[in-house]
Design a protein around this motif. Sequence first.
Motif, PDB file in Angstrom:
ATOM      1  N   GLY A 140      19.991 -49.842 -55.057  1.00 39.77           N
ATOM      2  CA  GLY A 140      20.825 -49.842 -53.666  1.00 39.77           C
ATOM      3  C   GLY A 140      21.781 -48.664 -53.741  1.00 39.77           C
ATOM      4  N   THR A 141      22.472 -48.572 -52.499  1.00 34.66           N
ATOM      5  CA  THR A 141      23.504 -47.626 -52.436  1.00 34.66           C
ATOM      6  C   THR A 141      24.295 -47.712 -53.775  1.00 34.66           C
ATOM      7  OG1 THR A 141      23.135 -47.686 -50.206  1.00 34.66           O
ATOM      8  CG2 THR A 141      25.138 -46.540 -50.684  1.00 34.66           C
ATOM      9  N   MET A 142      24.883 -48.920 -54.002  1.00 36.69           N
ATOM     10  CA  MET A 142      26.060 -49.058 -54.831  1.00 36.69           C
ATOM     11  C   MET A 142      25.717 -49.319 -56.033  1.00 36.69           C
ATOM     12  SD  MET A 142      28.434 -47.919 -53.258  1.00 36.69           S
ATOM     13  CE  MET A 142      29.635 -48.046 -54.519  1.00 36.69           C
ATOM     14  N   PHE A 143      23.991 -49.509 -56.395  1.00 34.11           N
ATOM     15  CA  PHE A 143      23.425 -49.753 -57.794  1.00 34.11           C
ATOM     16  C   PHE A 143      22.256 -48.974 -57.702  1.00 34.11           C
ATOM     17  CE2 PHE A 143      23.245 -53.432 -55.158  1.00 34.11           C
ATOM     18  CZ  PHE A 143      21.715 -53.563 -54.637  1.00 34.11           C
ATOM     19  N   PRO A 144      22.220 -47.602 -57.915  1.00 36.81           N
ATOM     20  CA  PRO A 144      21.162 -46.828 -57.875  1.00 36.81           C
ATOM     21  C   PRO A 144      20.281 -47.030 -59.068  1.00 36.81           C
ATOM     22  CG  PRO A 144      22.972 -45.262 -58.113  1.00 36.81           C
ATOM     23  CD  PRO A 144      23.627 -46.704 -57.576  1.00 36.81           C
ATOM     24  N   GLN A 145      20.895 -47.461 -60.203  1.00 33.46           N
ATOM     25  CA  GLN A 145      20.189 -47.493 -61.360  1.00 33.46           C
ATOM     26  C   GLN A 145      19.442 -48.766 -61.543  1.00 33.46           C
ATOM     27  OE1 GLN A 145      19.873 -44.730 -63.219  1.00 33.46           O
ATOM     28  NE2 GLN A 145      21.161 -43.826 -61.547  1.00 33.46           N
ATOM     29  N   GLY A 146      19.748 -49.690 -60.552  1.00 32.38           N
ATOM     30  CA  GLY A 146      19.087 -50.967 -60.443  1.00 32.38           C
ATOM     31  C   GLY A 146      19.949 -52.187 -60.104  1.00 32.38           C
ATOM     32  N   ALA A 147      19.482 -53.314 -59.615  1.00 33.69           N
ATOM     33  CA  ALA A 147      20.529 -54.376 -59.335  1.00 33.69           C
ATOM     34  C   ALA A 147      20.673 -55.276 -60.560  1.00 33.69           C
ATOM     35  CB  ALA A 147      19.683 -55.250 -58.340  1.00 33.69           C
ATOM     36  N   ASP A 148      19.588 -55.226 -61.609  1.00 33.97           N
ATOM     37  CA  ASP A 148      20.154 -55.973 -62.858  1.00 33.97           C
ATOM     38  C   ASP A 148      21.403 -55.731 -63.462  1.00 33.97           C
ATOM     39  OD1 ASP A 148      18.260 -58.038 -63.261  1.00 33.97           O
ATOM     40  OD2 ASP A 148      16.701 -56.514 -64.036  1.00 33.97           O
ATOM     41  N   ALA A 149      21.712 -54.565 -63.870  1.00 32.80           N
ATOM     42  CA  ALA A 149      22.761 -54.020 -64.514  1.00 32.80           C
ATOM     43  C   ALA A 149      24.278 -54.482 -63.520  1.00 32.80           C
ATOM     44  CB  ALA A 149      22.737 -52.511 -64.576  1.00 32.80           C
ATOM     45  N   TYR A 150      23.883 -54.361 -62.158  1.00 28.65           N
ATOM     46  CA  TYR A 150      25.075 -54.486 -61.140  1.00 28.65           C
ATOM     47  C   TYR A 150      25.358 -56.104 -61.370  1.00 28.65           C
ATOM     48  CZ  TYR A 150      27.154 -55.131 -56.621  1.00 28.65           C
ATOM     49  OH  TYR A 150      27.899 -55.441 -55.453  1.00 28.65           O
ATOM     50  N   ILE A 151      24.172 -56.786 -61.362  1.00 22.38           N
ATOM     51  CA  ILE A 151      24.453 -58.518 -61.371  1.00 22.38           C
ATOM     52  C   ILE A 151      25.068 -58.945 -62.664  1.00 22.38           C
ATOM     53  CG2 ILE A 151      23.210 -60.585 -61.148  1.00 22.38           C
ATOM     54  CD1 ILE A 151      21.320 -59.148 -59.446  1.00 22.38           C
ATOM     55  N   GLU A 152      24.819 -58.084 -63.660  1.00 18.94           N
ATOM     56  CA  GLU A 152      25.124 -58.420 -64.896  1.00 18.94           C
ATOM     57  C   GLU A 152      26.727 -58.211 -65.051  1.00 18.94           C
ATOM     58  OE1 GLU A 152      23.962 -59.994 -67.888  1.00 18.94           O
ATOM     59  OE2 GLU A 152      22.453 -60.218 -66.562  1.00 18.94           O
ATOM     60  N   GLU A 153      27.248 -57.166 -64.457  1.00 21.22           N
ATOM     61  CA  GLU A 153      28.640 -56.893 -64.322  1.00 21.22           C
ATOM     62  C   GLU A 153      29.474 -57.978 -63.523  1.00 21.22           C
ATOM     63  OE1 GLU A 153      31.836 -53.407 -63.140  1.00 21.22           O
ATOM     64  OE2 GLU A 153      29.627 -52.977 -63.104  1.00 21.22           O
ATOM     65  N   LEU A 154      28.806 -58.311 -62.538  1.00 18.32           N
ATOM     66  CA  LEU A 154      29.323 -59.430 -61.754  1.00 18.32           C
ATOM     67  C   LEU A 154      29.401 -60.709 -62.407  1.00 18.32           C
ATOM     68  CD1 LEU A 154      27.519 -59.115 -58.118  1.00 18.32           C
ATOM     69  CD2 LEU A 154      29.543 -57.956 -59.180  1.00 18.32           C
ATOM     70  N   ALA A 155      28.316 -60.930 -63.252  1.00 21.24           N
ATOM     71  CA  ALA A 155      28.125 -62.176 -64.045  1.00 21.24           C
ATOM     72  C   ALA A 155      29.279 -62.291 -65.308  1.00 21.24           C
ATOM     73  CB  ALA A 155      26.974 -62.376 -64.718  1.00 21.24           C
ATOM     74  N   SER A 156      30.002 -61.058 -65.406  1.00 19.48           N
ATOM     75  CA  SER A 156      30.971 -61.190 -66.420  1.00 19.48           C
ATOM     76  C   SER A 156      32.254 -61.882 -66.035  1.00 19.48           C
ATOM     77  CB  SER A 156      31.338 -59.702 -66.831  1.00 19.48           C
ATOM     78  OG  SER A 156      32.005 -58.964 -65.731  1.00 19.48           O
TER      79      SER A 156
END
Length: 625
Positions: free
Chosen positions: A182-198
Amino acid sequence: MGSKHNPPGNNRSRSTLSLLVVVGLCCFFYLLGAWQKSGFGKGDSIAMEITKQAQCTDIVTELDFEPHHNTVKIPQKADPKPVSFKPCDVKLKDYTPCQEQDRAMKFPRENMIYRERHCPPDNEKLRCLIPAPKGYMTPFPWPKSRDYVHYANAPFKSLTVEKAGQNWVQFQGNVFKFPGGGTMFPQGADAYIEELASVIPIKDGSVRTALDTGCGVASWGAYMLKRNVLAMSFAPRDNHEAQVQFALERGVPAIIAVLGSILLPYPARAFDMAQCSRCLIPWTANEGTYLMEVDRVLRPGGYWVLSGPPINWKTWHKTWNRTKAELNAEQKKIEDIAESLCWEKKYEKGDIAIFRKKINDRSCDRSTPVNTCKRKDTDDVWYKEIETCVTPFPKVSSEEEVAGGKLMKFPERLFAVPPSISKGLINGVDAESYQEDINLWKKRVTAYKRINRLIGSTRYRNVMDMNAGLGGFAAALESPKSWVMNVIPTINKNTLSVVYERGLIGIYHDWCEGFSTYPRTYDFIHASGVFSLYQHSCKLEDILLETDRILRPEGIVIFRDEVDVLNDVRKIADGMRWDTKLMDHEDGPLVPEKILVAVKQYWVAGDDGNSSPSSSSSSENSEEE
């Protein structure tokens, strides 16, 4: 004593005579019977003939024990034959009746009014069948559909070029591939969601319902499903062609919508979290009206995620071609609005900021007074204008109490008594009747699975309930293999809050109008009592044609309603290239409510409608889950 007219002697002589007559008759009939049994009379042959005709073994061998009450014969009337609806022009293959570009451009652009719902009047409604494009194929089964979409189903390449560096979507041969970026997670949603889950308790069932505003191709929602979170994604029908269509082809919940001048079609306190990942919504415009609308639908204790402008402006101000002062002021204003809403910033790092809404207003410390909304019913939202006001928290008796009621973690929350019911907010529904509804729909869904064994498999990924009630159908069907869009008709009892409190998702809608989705976006459509509900409000054929528009080729429908209503429905459906069967209620033929099951035939633009069903499937699609 004897009478003076009948001396005693006379009576005794008459009694003796009568006795002799009776004895004589008995002897006669005894001898007659003996004579017949001897073979000299006809009685023996008559008796044998009767016995032969009444042989039990002969009758039993001819009995047919197969059930014959499953199919209900429709009484034939002298009415003309059903109308056979013709295909629409191929240029209408992606027709969305209430979001059409030509009509939209007649409305003001201010506050995105032109991107809102603008439905055609009755005399402009299409009364033809929307065709599938040439080469249309059944979508890949979940979870493969998350990553791949057949090009023929949504032949739009513009995003592959425009978003090439952001890993939104790639074109490979005859399919689109969605890498999960995505625009704010070009490397993939999984890593982005993991940061949110922290920061956000995504993994333990505390967060179940989520809202993705300006969702793109809904990769965030697609990957949240791995965490058992149902995300309702929305985006407008704009120059980013087919965002919502791609989302639904992938098997991810989404609708066409925009934050504009009218309220979102969700009840208050619906979502456990919401996010904007560079969604381009002007959060500070109109004194923060759009943030106030997110606040209305965000549950007390819920989270709001903002990634993208103006967050991390020190790094990106040159890329965004904006000044530091401008971006700093914008972020400060967002944070001031958040404070007025009783939101607390919990996290800011890199491109992500996370806010949490307080659980009640007793713990709220506003520096300035706010304009509180005066609406009596915060869930009365259909075509209602957004106001610049803050929706008040429900009253609480202590600082620890969650306003509106505390929810259990999912999946326990699915069958627990929702706060709306325990607090008596749903007229005519209490804990006992709620449990009865649960049991009823478990029984009905079991019956449906006997009719069609593929129900509950990935064959039917995108499911809709047109008249969801308390969400019983969706709860009984709940599985990672499918999801259900629970629709609450605007003319029916408002129970959508219960649906969300159970950890399900849904929307308000008026079935006299087009639904906010693209054609061919649902595999299985269920409706209980919809046609009885609307039979005096609009034409049944308009509801059925809209159902056909949003149903995929070879998709199924199950309608339950009164038999007379379903007779009328079936006559229309038989002219829509549907194969139909009318069946008895699961409790037997004496119940006046019946079940209409139908399968939409496979056909595409230019077909005569007689194409073989196998032409819609590839070997990859035929795998059974």
